[in-house]
Design a protein around this motif. Sequence first.
Motif, PDB file in Angstrom:
ATOM      1  N   ALA A  88       0.909  -1.278  -0.012  1.00 37.50           N
ATOM      2  CA  ALA A  88      -0.091  -0.030  -0.048  1.00 37.50           C
ATOM      3  C   ALA A  88       0.820   1.235   0.111  1.00 37.50           C
ATOM      4  CB  ALA A  88      -0.911  -0.015   1.224  1.00 37.50           C
ATOM      5  N   GLY A  89       1.788   1.304   0.878  1.00 35.40           N
ATOM      6  CA  GLY A  89       2.761   2.409   0.734  1.00 35.40           C
ATOM      7  C   GLY A  89       3.449   2.707  -0.473  1.00 35.40           C
ATOM      8  N   ALA A  90       3.697   1.764  -1.215  1.00 37.62           N
ATOM      9  CA  ALA A  90       4.549   1.819  -2.440  1.00 37.62           C
ATOM     10  C   ALA A  90       3.431   2.470  -3.525  1.00 37.62           C
ATOM     11  CB  ALA A  90       5.108   0.343  -2.877  1.00 37.62           C
ATOM     12  N   ARG A  91       2.403   1.834  -3.341  1.00 40.71           N
ATOM     13  CA  ARG A  91       1.202   2.387  -4.522  1.00 40.71           C
ATOM     14  C   ARG A  91       1.242   3.798  -4.177  1.00 40.71           C
ATOM     15  NH1 ARG A  91      -3.994   3.635  -4.643  1.00 40.71           N
ATOM     16  NH2 ARG A  91      -5.164   2.901  -6.522  1.00 40.71           N
ATOM     17  N   HIS A  92       1.047   4.280  -2.886  1.00 42.56           N
ATOM     18  CA  HIS A  92       0.885   5.750  -2.710  1.00 42.56           C
ATOM     19  C   HIS A  92       2.049   6.379  -3.073  1.00 42.56           C
ATOM     20  CE1 HIS A  92      -0.072   9.423  -0.742  1.00 42.56           C
ATOM     21  NE2 HIS A  92       1.084   9.380   0.103  1.00 42.56           N
ATOM     22  N   ALA A  93       3.347   6.023  -2.722  1.00 37.79           N
ATOM     23  CA  ALA A  93       4.551   6.718  -3.247  1.00 37.79           C
ATOM     24  C   ALA A  93       4.834   6.845  -4.821  1.00 37.79           C
ATOM     25  CB  ALA A  93       5.607   5.897  -2.603  1.00 37.79           C
ATOM     26  N   SER A  94       4.187   5.824  -5.579  1.00 37.63           N
ATOM     27  CA  SER A  94       4.269   5.716  -6.907  1.00 37.63           C
ATOM     28  C   SER A  94       3.386   6.957  -7.390  1.00 37.63           C
ATOM     29  CB  SER A  94       3.931   4.339  -7.565  1.00 37.63           C
ATOM     30  OG  SER A  94       4.627   3.321  -6.948  1.00 37.63           O
ATOM     31  N   THR A  95       2.373   6.937  -6.785  1.00 39.24           N
ATOM     32  CA  THR A  95       1.335   8.078  -7.171  1.00 39.24           C
ATOM     33  C   THR A  95       2.024   9.439  -7.037  1.00 39.24           C
ATOM     34  OG1 THR A  95      -0.461   6.715  -6.907  1.00 39.24           O
ATOM     35  CG2 THR A  95      -0.971   8.911  -7.026  1.00 39.24           C
ATOM     36  N   ILE A  96       2.564   9.719  -5.743  1.00 38.78           N
ATOM     37  CA  ILE A  96       2.850  11.013  -5.681  1.00 38.78           C
ATOM     38  C   ILE A  96       3.950  11.403  -6.310  1.00 38.78           C
ATOM     39  CG2 ILE A  96       1.621  11.208  -3.373  1.00 38.78           C
ATOM     40  CD1 ILE A  96       4.409  10.740  -1.988  1.00 38.78           C
ATOM     41  N   SER A  97       4.926  10.440  -6.459  1.00 44.52           N
ATOM     42  CA  SER A  97       6.287  10.657  -7.258  1.00 44.52           C
ATOM     43  C   SER A  97       5.724  11.109  -8.571  1.00 44.52           C
ATOM     44  CB  SER A  97       7.405   9.627  -7.185  1.00 44.52           C
ATOM     45  OG  SER A  97       6.985   8.615  -7.744  1.00 44.52           O
ATOM     46  N   ALA A  98       4.805  10.389  -9.237  1.00 49.68           N
ATOM     47  CA  ALA A  98       4.470  10.578 -10.672  1.00 49.68           C
ATOM     48  C   ALA A  98       3.784  12.084 -10.976  1.00 49.68           C
ATOM     49  CB  ALA A  98       3.649   9.365 -11.156  1.00 49.68           C
ATOM     50  N   ARG A  99       3.005  12.103  -9.830  1.00 58.01           N
ATOM     51  CA  ARG A  99       1.971  13.474 -10.101  1.00 58.01           C
ATOM     52  C   ARG A  99       2.670  14.779  -9.644  1.00 58.01           C
ATOM     53  NH1 ARG A  99      -3.746  10.482  -8.970  1.00 58.01           N
ATOM     54  NH2 ARG A  99      -3.507   8.735 -10.522  1.00 58.01           N
ATOM     55  N   THR A 100       3.920  14.497  -8.924  1.00 59.16           N
ATOM     56  CA  THR A 100       4.454  15.864  -8.294  1.00 59.16           C
ATOM     57  C   THR A 100       5.663  16.129  -9.179  1.00 59.16           C
ATOM     58  OG1 THR A 100       5.710  14.690  -6.685  1.00 59.16           O
ATOM     59  CG2 THR A 100       3.690  15.691  -6.137  1.00 59.16           C
ATOM     60  N   GLU A 101       6.589  15.054  -9.625  1.00 61.09           N
ATOM     61  CA  GLU A 101       7.785  15.404 -10.484  1.00 61.09           C
ATOM     62  C   GLU A 101       7.674  14.371 -11.655  1.00 61.09           C
ATOM     63  OE1 GLU A 101       9.941  17.476  -9.392  1.00 61.09           O
ATOM     64  OE2 GLU A 101       9.506  17.649  -7.190  1.00 61.09           O
ATOM     65  N   GLY A 102       6.605  13.857 -11.968  1.00 59.68           N
ATOM     66  CA  GLY A 102       6.863  13.164 -13.093  1.00 59.68           C
ATOM     67  C   GLY A 102       7.643  11.783 -13.301  1.00 59.68           C
ATOM     68  N   LEU A 103       8.100  11.623 -12.209  1.00 58.41           N
ATOM     69  CA  LEU A 103       9.131  10.270 -11.886  1.00 58.41           C
ATOM     70  C   LEU A 103       8.283   9.239 -11.709  1.00 58.41           C
ATOM     71  CD1 LEU A 103      11.984   9.573 -11.302  1.00 58.41           C
ATOM     72  CD2 LEU A 103      11.491  10.089  -8.783  1.00 58.41           C
ATOM     73  N   VAL A 104       8.567   8.110 -12.523  1.00 51.70           N
ATOM     74  CA  VAL A 104       7.838   7.085 -12.634  1.00 51.70           C
ATOM     75  C   VAL A 104       8.892   5.801 -11.898  1.00 51.70           C
ATOM     76  CG1 VAL A 104       6.509   5.180 -13.650  1.00 51.70           C
ATOM     77  CG2 VAL A 104       6.526   7.444 -14.614  1.00 51.70           C
ATOM     78  N   LEU A 105       8.168   5.368 -10.634  1.00 46.63           N
ATOM     79  CA  LEU A 105       8.913   4.481  -9.926  1.00 46.63           C
ATOM     80  C   LEU A 105       8.775   2.916 -10.214  1.00 46.63           C
ATOM     81  CD1 LEU A 105       9.328   6.387  -6.736  1.00 46.63           C
ATOM     82  CD2 LEU A 105      10.771   6.668  -8.255  1.00 46.63           C
ATOM     83  N   ASP A 106       9.440   1.928  -9.938  1.00 49.03           N
ATOM     84  CA  ASP A 106       9.311   0.690  -9.958  1.00 49.03           C
ATOM     85  C   ASP A 106       8.682   0.290  -8.869  1.00 49.03           C
ATOM     86  OD1 ASP A 106      11.041  -1.617  -8.213  1.00 49.03           O
ATOM     87  OD2 ASP A 106      11.845   0.359  -8.361  1.00 49.03           O
ATOM     88  N   PRO A 107       7.474  -0.631  -8.509  1.00 52.68           N
ATOM     89  CA  PRO A 107       6.837  -0.965  -7.361  1.00 52.68           C
ATOM     90  C   PRO A 107       7.409  -1.755  -6.403  1.00 52.68           C
ATOM     91  CG  PRO A 107       6.123  -2.314  -9.266  1.00 52.68           C
ATOM     92  CD  PRO A 107       6.965  -1.507  -9.757  1.00 52.68           C
ATOM     93  N   THR A 108       8.609  -2.491  -6.799  1.00 55.95           N
ATOM     94  CA  THR A 108       9.392  -3.267  -6.004  1.00 55.95           C
ATOM     95  C   THR A 108      10.346  -2.771  -5.010  1.00 55.95           C
ATOM     96  OG1 THR A 108       8.879  -4.929  -7.407  1.00 55.95           O
ATOM     97  CG2 THR A 108      10.301  -5.475  -5.775  1.00 55.95           C
ATOM     98  N   TYR A 109      11.021  -1.919  -5.650  1.00 55.86           N
ATOM     99  CA  TYR A 109      12.267  -1.221  -4.790  1.00 55.86           C
ATOM    100  C   TYR A 109      12.156   0.293  -4.714  1.00 55.86           C
ATOM    101  CZ  TYR A 109      14.521  -5.726  -6.086  1.00 55.86           C
ATOM    102  OH  TYR A 109      14.913  -7.057  -5.908  1.00 55.86           O
ATOM    103  N   SER A 110      12.054   1.221  -5.560  1.00 52.79           N
ATOM    104  CA  SER A 110      12.293   2.595  -5.377  1.00 52.79           C
ATOM    105  C   SER A 110      10.827   2.979  -4.786  1.00 52.79           C
ATOM    106  CB  SER A 110      12.231   3.316  -6.526  1.00 52.79           C
ATOM    107  OG  SER A 110      13.756   3.028  -7.156  1.00 52.79           O
ATOM    108  N   ALA A 111       9.646   2.556  -5.084  1.00 59.17           N
ATOM    109  CA  ALA A 111       8.280   2.752  -4.635  1.00 59.17           C
ATOM    110  C   ALA A 111       8.351   2.744  -3.252  1.00 59.17           C
ATOM    111  CB  ALA A 111       7.380   2.260  -5.477  1.00 59.17           C
ATOM    112  N   ARG A 112       9.031   1.385  -2.632  1.00 62.68           N
ATOM    113  CA  ARG A 112       9.127   1.055  -1.319  1.00 62.68           C
ATOM    114  C   ARG A 112       9.934   1.877  -0.591  1.00 62.68           C
ATOM    115  NH1 ARG A 112       8.180  -4.797  -2.692  1.00 62.68           N
ATOM    116  NH2 ARG A 112       6.498  -5.578  -1.487  1.00 62.68           N
ATOM    117  N   ALA A 113      11.123   2.233  -1.082  1.00 55.83           N
ATOM    118  CA  ALA A 113      12.104   3.143  -0.498  1.00 55.83           C
ATOM    119  C   ALA A 113      11.283   4.466  -0.160  1.00 55.83           C
ATOM    120  CB  ALA A 113      13.244   3.109  -1.598  1.00 55.83           C
TER     121      ALA A 113
END
Length: 324
Positions: free
Chosen positions: A257-282
């Motif tokens: 769940a945390g990675a899903r939220h992080a993926s959304t905010i990184s994409a929608r604030t900086e246009g940064l798309v993260l992988d769901p396994t590593y960077s999004a969890r970090a």
Amino acid sequence: MTAPRDDRRVRLATWPTPLEPAPRLSESIGLRAGDLRLKRDDLTGLGAGGNKIRKLEWTVGAAVADGADVLITTGAPQSNHARLTAAAAARLGLDSVLVFPGDPRPFVGNLLLDALLGTDIEWIGPIDGGSDTQTELDAAAQRVADRLRRQGRHPAIIPFGGSNSVGAHGYRLAGHEILEQAPNVDLVVCAVGSGGTMAGLVAGLGADHVLGVDTGAVPDAADRVRHILGGMDGVSATAALRIRTDQVGAGYESLAAGARHASTISARTEGLVLDPTYSARALAGLVAAVADGDVVPGTDVVFLVSGGLPGLFGHPQAQDLTVD
């Protein structure tokens, strides 16, 4: 051990990778606009990029120096390390074999790139739930190596995730690189998978300056990092490590769940798309650390974007990211 010899290193990327400001993301997670910068190790180039290249420059370099003509490694079917090992082999004119658990499956995500890179894949079938997956994979890799030696080849087994004390030296140097770009950095945040990235950063920056976020790739992330540190010169393997274990969710291959939220905010604030396994969890770990006061506004934070984006397109829950 002493530091690996530079003459046994192969150059697979152009360094340094960029360090970019992320003011909108920083403010969205509760920090000040100037607190957060992104270390773009997803932009290393070779084989669709990613942090594993820093390790492979040393592990593959040692293999080449010892006369290897084929590289063997292990991982999950969507392994970024496996994909980049195949890319390194292609760059250097070597053959490669990737050893995966389970049965053949559709070529999507990293598997598609593995095929494009011309590697051979050995599927070893399902692993009994009571067995240690990595032990089984290591044994299978050794069987592949033995078979190739009987054929007159010279195989080298590259460790899981590229993570041993040799590979971790690449991230020790990355720590020095970060200090050159951000001399006043207080904290570097990274995902912890096979442990080599965090171990190297701890060796280069000190344990107090590194926050690792466990991804569930190994049973005990802290033990794994300490084991790698124990093989590096001039480093304490008993230092208190800062590792968050609250972002694993239902398991390594799940969309937490945390990675899903992080993926959304990184994409929608900086246009940064993260992988769901590593960077999004970090990033989720950093969000949680700010929320609970472990990281406070005014802290100079560098977030390591470790790459792995191709894995998004092979993730079984990828479509969940599109649902608000």
